[in-house]
Scaffold this motif. Structure first.
Motif, PDB file in Angstrom:
ATOM      1  N   GLY A  60       0.784  -1.237   0.000  1.00 53.06           N
ATOM      2  CA  GLY A  60       0.000   0.000   0.000  1.00 53.06           C
ATOM      3  C   GLY A  60       0.808   1.274   0.000  1.00 53.06           C
ATOM      4  N   HIS A  61       2.009   1.255   0.538  1.00 53.79           N
ATOM      5  CA  HIS A  61       2.834   2.459   0.653  1.00 53.79           C
ATOM      6  C   HIS A  61       3.765   2.678  -0.539  1.00 53.79           C
ATOM      7  CE1 HIS A  61       5.402  -0.828   1.894  1.00 53.79           C
ATOM      8  NE2 HIS A  61       6.448  -0.036   1.745  1.00 53.79           N
ATOM      9  N   LEU A  62       3.812   1.736  -1.467  1.00 53.27           N
ATOM     10  CA  LEU A  62       4.764   1.828  -2.576  1.00 53.27           C
ATOM     11  C   LEU A  62       4.240   2.741  -3.679  1.00 53.27           C
ATOM     12  CD1 LEU A  62       5.779  -1.924  -2.731  1.00 53.27           C
ATOM     13  CD2 LEU A  62       7.003  -0.038  -1.611  1.00 53.27           C
ATOM     14  N   SER A  63       5.077   3.688  -4.108  1.00 57.16           N
ATOM     15  CA  SER A  63       4.618   4.695  -5.068  1.00 57.16           C
ATOM     16  C   SER A  63       4.659   4.222  -6.520  1.00 57.16           C
ATOM     17  CB  SER A  63       5.446   5.975  -4.931  1.00 57.16           C
ATOM     18  OG  SER A  63       6.807   5.713  -5.219  1.00 57.16           O
ATOM     19  N   HIS A  64       5.431   3.192  -6.844  1.00 59.18           N
ATOM     20  CA  HIS A  64       5.551   2.776  -8.245  1.00 59.18           C
ATOM     21  C   HIS A  64       4.390   1.883  -8.699  1.00 59.18           C
ATOM     22  CE1 HIS A  64       7.284  -0.627  -6.133  1.00 59.18           C
ATOM     23  NE2 HIS A  64       7.288  -1.338  -7.248  1.00 59.18           N
ATOM     24  N   ILE A  65       3.551   1.475  -7.772  1.00 62.32           N
ATOM     25  CA  ILE A  65       2.397   0.633  -8.094  1.00 62.32           C
ATOM     26  C   ILE A  65       1.149   1.507  -8.144  1.00 62.32           C
ATOM     27  CG2 ILE A  65       1.015  -1.353  -7.356  1.00 62.32           C
ATOM     28  CD1 ILE A  65       3.493  -2.306  -5.815  1.00 62.32           C
ATOM     29  N   SER A  66       0.341   1.327  -9.183  1.00 62.77           N
ATOM     30  CA  SER A  66      -0.859   2.154  -9.331  1.00 62.77           C
ATOM     31  C   SER A  66      -1.872   1.855  -8.232  1.00 62.77           C
ATOM     32  CB  SER A  66      -1.506   1.913 -10.697  1.00 62.77           C
ATOM     33  OG  SER A  66      -2.149   0.639 -10.710  1.00 62.77           O
ATOM     34  N   GLU A  67      -2.715   2.824  -7.974  1.00 62.58           N
ATOM     35  CA  GLU A  67      -3.759   2.638  -6.962  1.00 62.58           C
ATOM     36  C   GLU A  67      -4.707   1.501  -7.367  1.00 62.58           C
ATOM     37  OE1 GLU A  67      -3.762   4.022  -3.913  1.00 62.58           O
ATOM     38  OE2 GLU A  67      -1.866   4.903  -4.584  1.00 62.58           O
ATOM     39  N   GLY A  68      -4.963   1.376  -8.676  1.00 61.16           N
ATOM     40  CA  GLY A  68      -5.819   0.292  -9.161  1.00 61.16           C
ATOM     41  C   GLY A  68      -5.262  -1.080  -8.836  1.00 61.16           C
ATOM     42  N   MET A  69      -3.960  -1.258  -9.069  1.00 62.85           N
ATOM     43  CA  MET A  69      -3.323  -2.548  -8.760  1.00 62.85           C
ATOM     44  C   MET A  69      -3.305  -2.806  -7.257  1.00 62.85           C
ATOM     45  SD  MET A  69      -0.164  -3.583 -11.114  1.00 62.85           S
ATOM     46  CE  MET A  69       0.197  -2.462 -12.429  1.00 62.85           C
ATOM     47  N   LYS A  70      -3.031  -1.772  -6.486  1.00 58.81           N
ATOM     48  CA  LYS A  70      -3.035  -1.928  -5.028  1.00 58.81           C
ATOM     49  C   LYS A  70      -4.413  -2.362  -4.547  1.00 58.81           C
ATOM     50  CE  LYS A  70       0.372   1.684  -4.162  1.00 58.81           C
ATOM     51  NZ  LYS A  70       0.580   3.015  -3.542  1.00 58.81           N
ATOM     52  N   TYR A  71      -5.443  -1.781  -5.148  1.00 57.39           N
ATOM     53  CA  TYR A  71      -6.820  -2.093  -4.766  1.00 57.39           C
ATOM     54  C   TYR A  71      -7.150  -3.554  -5.071  1.00 57.39           C
ATOM     55  CZ  TYR A  71     -11.736  -1.052  -3.897  1.00 57.39           C
ATOM     56  OH  TYR A  71     -13.002  -1.027  -3.381  1.00 57.39           O
ATOM     57  N   VAL A  72      -6.739  -4.042  -6.250  1.00 56.81           N
ATOM     58  CA  VAL A  72      -6.987  -5.436  -6.616  1.00 56.81           C
ATOM     59  C   VAL A  72      -6.211  -6.366  -5.687  1.00 56.81           C
ATOM     60  CG1 VAL A  72      -6.732  -7.182  -8.436  1.00 56.81           C
ATOM     61  CG2 VAL A  72      -7.511  -4.878  -9.018  1.00 56.81           C
ATOM     62  N   ALA A  73      -4.955  -6.024  -5.394  1.00 61.80           N
ATOM     63  CA  ALA A  73      -4.145  -6.844  -4.483  1.00 61.80           C
ATOM     64  C   ALA A  73      -4.800  -6.913  -3.104  1.00 61.80           C
ATOM     65  CB  ALA A  73      -2.725  -6.288  -4.378  1.00 61.80           C
ATOM     66  N   LEU A  74      -5.322  -5.794  -2.629  1.00 57.57           N
ATOM     67  CA  LEU A  74      -5.972  -5.769  -1.320  1.00 57.57           C
ATOM     68  C   LEU A  74      -7.260  -6.596  -1.322  1.00 57.57           C
ATOM     69  CD1 LEU A  74      -5.929  -4.705   1.561  1.00 57.57           C
ATOM     70  CD2 LEU A  74      -7.125  -2.660   0.754  1.00 57.57           C
ATOM     71  N   GLU A  75      -8.037  -6.519  -2.385  1.00 60.63           N
ATOM     72  CA  GLU A  75      -9.262  -7.328  -2.472  1.00 60.63           C
ATOM     73  C   GLU A  75      -8.927  -8.814  -2.524  1.00 60.63           C
ATOM     74  OE1 GLU A  75     -12.603  -6.893  -2.158  1.00 60.63           O
ATOM     75  OE2 GLU A  75     -12.023  -4.889  -1.524  1.00 60.63           O
ATOM     76  N   LEU A  76      -7.894  -9.169  -3.271  1.00 63.62           N
ATOM     77  CA  LEU A  76      -7.470 -10.573  -3.313  1.00 63.62           C
ATOM     78  C   LEU A  76      -6.987 -11.014  -1.929  1.00 63.62           C
ATOM     79  CD1 LEU A  76      -6.942 -13.195  -4.843  1.00 63.62           C
ATOM     80  CD2 LEU A  76      -4.698 -12.243  -5.488  1.00 63.62           C
ATOM     81  N   GLU A  77      -6.278 -10.130  -1.252  1.00 62.62           N
ATOM     82  CA  GLU A  77      -5.814 -10.418   0.103  1.00 62.62           C
ATOM     83  C   GLU A  77      -6.992 -10.685   1.040  1.00 62.62           C
ATOM     84  OE1 GLU A  77      -2.425  -8.123   1.750  1.00 62.62           O
ATOM     85  OE2 GLU A  77      -3.931  -7.395   3.171  1.00 62.62           O
ATOM     86  N   LYS A  78      -8.022  -9.850   0.970  1.00 52.82           N
ATOM     87  CA  LYS A  78      -9.224 -10.049   1.792  1.00 52.82           C
ATOM     88  C   LYS A  78      -9.866 -11.398   1.476  1.00 52.82           C
ATOM     89  CE  LYS A  78     -10.517  -5.151   2.016  1.00 52.82           C
ATOM     90  NZ  LYS A  78     -11.512  -4.177   1.544  1.00 52.82           N
TER      91      LYS A  78
END
Length: 182
Positions: free
Chosen positions: A49-67
């Motif tokens: 979540g804190h990494l700037s080189h990853i888009s917010e969209g990708m972070k959101y998908v990663a977080l949903e998969l994590e959940k």
């Protein structure tokens, strides 16, 4: 040989169009996490979540998969013991907003029927459940054992996403090599 000046990219945040994440355990929270390995030869994973080189969209998908993985009764793959199932995820996002998710899964000794159930539940989560907010264009499921490439199956959506570079459009599949910085 002519010397040419190296120019910095005008885009320095969220520039990656592809990330390969590991599904493992966050050593601080002890929870299943979709992120990057933080220690070699382990399954310890840090959040992104804190990494700037990853888009917010990708972070959101990663977080949903994590959940999803945290709520499932299926454990992440443990590199040291060879046990567990969820291995990783590749997320691609085009400049057109198309998102491709490819989830890697170790079958262990599960039957084809059990694996089908895993795929069906994952698809339902991202197409009609809480993960629908990610607006995934395509969902792939790769069944593989450690150190193998495995078999990849499209379980939802398109086979490709479209990316554009210098006015040219490219069809990117789940296994296509394409530079991560468009």
């Amino acid at each position: 040989v002519e010397n040419k000046q190296i120019l910095a990219s005008p885009v320095t945040n969220g520039y990656r169009n592809k990330c390969d994440f590991v599904i493992g355990i966050n050593p601080e929270t002890k929870l299943t996490t979709v992120g990057f390995l933080i220690e070699q030869s382990t399954s310890f994973v840090g959040p992104v979540g804190h990494l700037s080189h990853i888009s917010e969209g990708m972070k959101y998908v990663a977080l949903e998969l994590e959940k999803y993985c945290q709520a499932s009764e299926i454990s992440p793959f443990d590199l040291s013991s060879g046990e567990g199932y969820w291995m990783g995820a590749t997320i691609r996002q085009s400049k057109y907003g198309e998102i491709m998710l490819n989830v890697a899964f170790h079958p262990q000794d599960l039957s084809k029927l059990q694996i089908k159930s895993v795929k069906d539940k994952l698809r339902a989560y991202f197409t009609s459940g809480p993960g629908v907010v990610c607006r995934i264009s395509s969902l792939f499921f790769t069944t593989r054992k450690q150190w193998e490439s495995g078999e990849t199956e499209n379980i939802y959506g398109t086979m490709n996403i479209t990316e554009e570079v210098c006015g040219k459009r490219f069809q990117i599949s789940s296994r296509t090599f394409f530079n991560v910085n468009t």
